[in-house]
Scaffold this motif. Structure first.
Motif, mmCIF file in Angstrom:
data_model
loop_
_atom_site.group_PDB
_atom_site.id
_atom_site.type_symbol
_atom_site.label_atom_id
_atom_site.label_comp_id
_atom_site.label_asym_id
_atom_site.label_seq_id
_atom_site.Cartn_x
_atom_site.Cartn_y
_atom_site.Cartn_z
ATOM 1 N N CYS B 211 0.870 -1.175 0.000
ATOM 2 C CA CYS B 211 0.000 0.000 0.000
ATOM 3 C C CYS B 211 0.902 1.217 0.000
ATOM 4 O O CYS B 211 1.480 1.583 1.010
ATOM 5 C CB CYS B 211 -0.946 -0.058 1.189
ATOM 6 N N VAL B 212 1.084 1.791 -1.162
ATOM 7 C CA VAL B 212 1.975 2.950 -1.237
ATOM 8 C C VAL B 212 1.230 4.205 -0.780
ATOM 9 O O VAL B 212 1.824 5.132 -0.260
ATOM 10 C CB VAL B 212 2.564 3.110 -2.655
ATOM 11 N N GLY B 213 -0.110 4.209 -0.948
ATOM 12 C CA GLY B 213 -0.887 5.370 -0.525
ATOM 13 C C GLY B 213 -1.590 5.094 0.801
ATOM 14 O O GLY B 213 -2.211 4.041 0.967
ATOM 15 N N LEU B 214 -1.456 6.004 1.753
ATOM 16 C CA LEU B 214 -2.248 5.885 2.980
ATOM 17 C C LEU B 214 -2.438 7.267 3.595
ATOM 18 O O LEU B 214 -1.600 8.141 3.421
ATOM 19 C CB LEU B 214 -1.640 4.895 3.969
ATOM 20 N N ASP B 215 -3.575 7.448 4.237
ATOM 21 C CA ASP B 215 -3.855 8.742 4.855
ATOM 22 C C ASP B 215 -4.836 8.513 6.004
ATOM 23 O O ASP B 215 -5.644 7.581 5.967
ATOM 24 C CB ASP B 215 -4.460 9.711 3.826
ATOM 25 N N THR B 226 -4.620 2.826 -0.099
ATOM 26 C CA THR B 226 -4.800 2.331 -1.470
ATOM 27 C C THR B 226 -3.715 1.276 -1.713
ATOM 28 O O THR B 226 -2.536 1.513 -1.441
ATOM 29 C CB THR B 226 -4.663 3.454 -2.509
ATOM 30 N N ALA B 227 -4.139 0.102 -2.204
ATOM 31 C CA ALA B 227 -3.214 -1.026 -2.321
ATOM 32 C C ALA B 227 -2.999 -1.432 -3.779
ATOM 33 O O ALA B 227 -3.894 -1.318 -4.609
ATOM 34 C CB ALA B 227 -3.742 -2.216 -1.524
ATOM 35 N N HIS B 228 -1.788 -1.908 -4.043
ATOM 36 C CA HIS B 228 -1.435 -2.417 -5.371
ATOM 37 C C HIS B 228 -1.793 -3.904 -5.443
ATOM 38 O O HIS B 228 -1.313 -4.686 -4.616
ATOM 39 C CB HIS B 228 0.074 -2.316 -5.608
ATOM 40 N N GLY B 229 -2.575 -4.292 -6.434
ATOM 41 C CA GLY B 229 -2.922 -5.700 -6.604
ATOM 42 C C GLY B 229 -1.808 -6.492 -7.281
ATOM 43 O O GLY B 229 -0.833 -5.923 -7.780
ATOM 44 N N ARG B 230 -1.964 -7.781 -7.313
ATOM 45 C CA ARG B 230 -0.965 -8.710 -7.843
ATOM 46 C C ARG B 230 -0.756 -8.532 -9.349
ATOM 47 O O ARG B 230 -1.584 -7.958 -10.053
ATOM 48 C CB ARG B 230 -1.430 -10.147 -7.580
ATOM 49 N N ASP B 231 0.344 -9.068 -9.851
ATOM 50 C CA ASP B 231 0.658 -9.041 -11.283
ATOM 51 C C ASP B 231 0.389 -10.409 -11.910
ATOM 52 O O ASP B 231 0.176 -11.399 -11.210
ATOM 53 C CB ASP B 231 2.151 -8.737 -11.496
ATOM 54 N N THR B 253 -7.143 -1.215 -5.205
ATOM 55 C CA THR B 253 -8.185 -1.079 -4.192
ATOM 56 C C THR B 253 -7.969 0.073 -3.217
ATOM 57 O O THR B 253 -6.835 0.474 -2.961
ATOM 58 C CB THR B 253 -8.268 -2.383 -3.356
ATOM 59 N N MET B 254 -9.088 0.580 -2.701
ATOM 60 C CA MET B 254 -9.038 1.518 -1.573
ATOM 61 C C MET B 254 -9.825 0.896 -0.428
ATOM 62 O O MET B 254 -10.953 0.432 -0.631
ATOM 63 C CB MET B 254 -9.637 2.864 -1.945
ATOM 64 N N TYR B 255 -9.224 0.856 0.749
ATOM 65 C CA TYR B 255 -9.855 0.278 1.940
ATOM 66 C C TYR B 255 -9.884 1.291 3.076
ATOM 67 O O TYR B 255 -8.994 2.140 3.185
ATOM 68 C CB TYR B 255 -9.038 -0.897 2.486
ATOM 69 N N ALA B 307 -1.595 1.250 -10.254
ATOM 70 C CA ALA B 307 -0.638 1.628 -9.212
ATOM 71 C C ALA B 307 -1.003 2.907 -8.449
ATOM 72 O O ALA B 307 -0.456 3.980 -8.695
ATOM 73 C CB ALA B 307 0.776 1.749 -9.784
ATOM 74 N N PRO B 308 -1.944 2.790 -7.493
ATOM 75 C CA PRO B 308 -2.320 3.962 -6.681
ATOM 76 C C PRO B 308 -1.212 4.285 -5.681
ATOM 77 O O PRO B 308 -1.101 3.642 -4.650
ATOM 78 C CB PRO B 308 -3.596 3.493 -5.968
ATOM 79 N N ASN B 309 -0.390 5.273 -6.000
ATOM 80 C CA ASN B 309 0.798 5.537 -5.179
ATOM 81 C C ASN B 309 0.596 6.561 -4.081
ATOM 82 O O ASN B 309 1.459 6.708 -3.231
ATOM 83 C CB ASN B 309 1.966 5.981 -6.070
ATOM 84 N N ALA B 310 -0.533 7.286 -4.138
ATOM 85 C CA ALA B 310 -0.767 8.260 -3.065
ATOM 86 C C ALA B 310 -2.256 8.426 -2.829
ATOM 87 O O ALA B 310 -3.060 8.312 -3.753
ATOM 88 C CB ALA B 310 -0.141 9.608 -3.418
#
Lengths: 137, 412
Positions: B211-215, B226-231, B253-255, B307-310
């Motif tokens: 999860c590169v993005g978190l707030d 926000t998490a990066h799913g598998r390849d 995804t966003m959780y 790739a949701p990075n932020a």
């Protein structure tokens, strides 16, 4: 006497020419087959233009890993790659799986394709060279 | 007269140049963009202080330094002062209660600020967290803080789906996945305690690949990620996922994650077409079977690989009412969609109220890649990577290809 030398010389020249042309034809066929292997197993990570993914998957364009040491290059395809690496000042983090399931011919073809695409122009790799690296492990 | 004309032309020309960006960023009507930073290199996350100072965390050292502060000293709207410090690379950066927090790929440091919002000692930060897993893959330690003295750190799983041999076609998934003990989740630490590691931290949430993005969402007082799913669904399982499906799936995804939550990685992925947690083929999945029934569902499933990075939960008053408490998500842009063209390279907005989406997500700022369609990723001119909110309610977007930062504001 003089005539004989000239004839012999011409003959050698013709043989050499034919040889180099069959070599050319051979590597052209190898490149063509190699592209299919590339599209199936390599393109996603290294991208259609061989440019790779910044900081993740290394580029295949004019890098020493593609250009130099054939054995090292063959070894990467067969064994995969998972160690810190810096190419032209950039680090790459992703893991490359082993592709030992490819045949010697497929590995030779795909590397010949890579070494003659994306602006690269390096010597072909033969199945015998792949076989030799594979047997060393 | 001629001289005046010449001067005017020169002035006009230089002002055009000064505002020139190599791409045009499209934003909704009423919004405008301006460049606040250029050419700083691999700018990952950013933070903006109450006086407008912009802090950038770099993934590649710039003159030997990994953090850059930009300041507009004479308040003319242009950043005229650059301060570089910190000798480590990384992604995470955050400001909270008089401290600047910044991460390397294995540690988190903090710097105290004085009343003038200057860092008291740039050379000697406090090391608050140390010894986190860094195996290069998914190594970014993104951070955010709550209002109760805690800091949350992403520790990405150093793997695609925890197979016996990572990324090996046909390799089975490990059950249970041993990586989850020290990675693949969010860890919570105290924001003011020195030298904490796993023993002092709490595994706050698990089953999160990266999860590169978190707030922190202040409206509902919960952590959002926000998490990066598998390849590689199509590449490794073409009999289950065709090229198109493999490009669209799994969802990014966003959780909202609460303490103790499990998001299901590596056993399942979210499928936004079926709205289900689908068992991964490495664990016996066939594209339909569900799994990890105890895992929570995401709030949003975005198209795959973008790739949701932020992530930024908007709390400002400058933007129209609909943006309040909603989520901005910066998509870095995909690579795993090839041979399909790539997607992402934009900032989206998810309208939310009380921590729940109230409508569909929409593209908010677009054009960062500088091209209609990105086929080969290395051609993308810019890739959005970080988001921050300024004191006036403007938002900032960073790029880690060339190190640009844009400010987006709403003009009444």
């Amino acid at each position: 006497m003089n005539k004989r030398i000239i004839t012999l010389g011409l003959l050698v020249l013709v043989v050499l020419l034919v040889q180099s042309q069959t070599g050319d034809v051979k590597s052209k066929a190898s490149i063509k087959r190699g592209k299919l292997v590339y599209n199936k197993y390599c393109l996603t990570c290294h991208q259609a233009d061989g440019g790779g993914v910044p900081r993740m998957n290394p580029p295949l364009i004019k890098t020493e890993y593609v250009a130099q040491d054939k054995d090292r290059l063959i070894g990467i395809v067969l064994k995969g790659f998972n160690q810190p690496i810096e190419i032209n000042g950039e680090e790459y983090s992703n893991v490359m799986a082993s592709h030992a399931f490819l045949t010697d011919l497929e590995v030779a073809d795909v590397l010949t394709y890579v070494r003659n695409s994306f602006g690269n122009k390096y010597a072909a790799i033969t199945p015998a060279e792949v076989k030799s690296v594979r047997s060393k492990k | 007269m001629r001289i005046i004309c010449f001067t005017l032309i020169t002035l006009f020309y230089t002002s055009c140049i000064a505002q020139q960006s190599d791409v045009v960023i499209k934003v909704p009507n009423g919004f405008s963009t301006s460049n606040v930073a250029k050419d700083f290199g691999r700018v990952r996350h950013i933070a903006v202080n109450s006086n407008g100072d912009v802090y950038m965390k770099l993934e590649k050292l710039n003159n030997g330094k990994g953090i850059i502060r930009l300041r507009d000293t004479n308040k003319d709207g242009k950043m005229d002062d650059t301060l570089k410090f910190g000798n480590y690379v990384g992604t995470g950066i955050a400001l909270k209660d008089g401290y600047l927090y910044a991460s390397s790929n294995s540690e988190v440091f903090r710097y105290q600020l004085d009343n003038q919002l200057n860092i008291i000692d740039t050379a000697n930060p406090e090391k608050i967290i140390t010894g986190l897993v860094d195996k290069r893959q998914h190594a970014s330690k993104s951070i955010t803080l709550d209002n109760a003295g805690n800091i949350y750190v992403n520790i990405g799983g150093p793997s695609n789906v925890c197979q016996e041999q990572d990324r090996q076609k046909g390799a089975k998934g490990m059950m249970p996945c041993p990586l989850l003990e020290t990675a693949g989740g969010i860890w919570q630490f105290k924001s003011n305690k020195l030298n904490q590691s796993y023993a002092e931290g709490v595994r706050y949430a698990t089953g999160i690949r990266n999860c590169v993005g978190l707030d922190w969402n202040n409206e509902v007082n919960e952590l959002f990620i926000t998490a990066h799913g598998r390849d590689m669904l199509f590449q490794d399982y073409p009999e289950l996922y065709d090229q198109k499906k493999g490009a669209e799936l799994p969802s990014e995804t966003m959780y909202m994650v609460k303490k103790g939550d499990d998001c299901g990685w590596p056993y399942v992925h979210w499928d936004h077409f079926q709205n289900k947690k689908i068992l991964n083929p490495e664990y016996g999945g066939d594209g339909k079977k569900t799994g990890a029934e105890n895992a929570i569902n995401p709030l949003v499933g975005f198209p795959g690989h973008m790739a949701p990075n932020a992530l930024l939960i908007y709390t400002g008053n400058q933007f129209p009412e609909k943006y309040k408490n909603g989520a901005f998500v910066a998509f870095h842009g995909s690579w795993n969609r090839a041979p399909e063209h790539q997607e992402g390279f934009y900032v989206v907005f998810v309208p939310m109220k009380n921590g729940k989406p109230t409508g569909n997500w929409e593209v908010f700022a677009n054009g960062f890649s500088g091209m209609e369609k990105v086929t080969n990723l290395s051609n993308a001119k810019h890739r959005p990577c970080g988001l921050a909110q300024g004191p006036d309610g403007s938002i900032y977007v960073s790029d880690d290809v060339k190190g640009y930062v844009w400010k987006i504001q709403y003009n009444q």
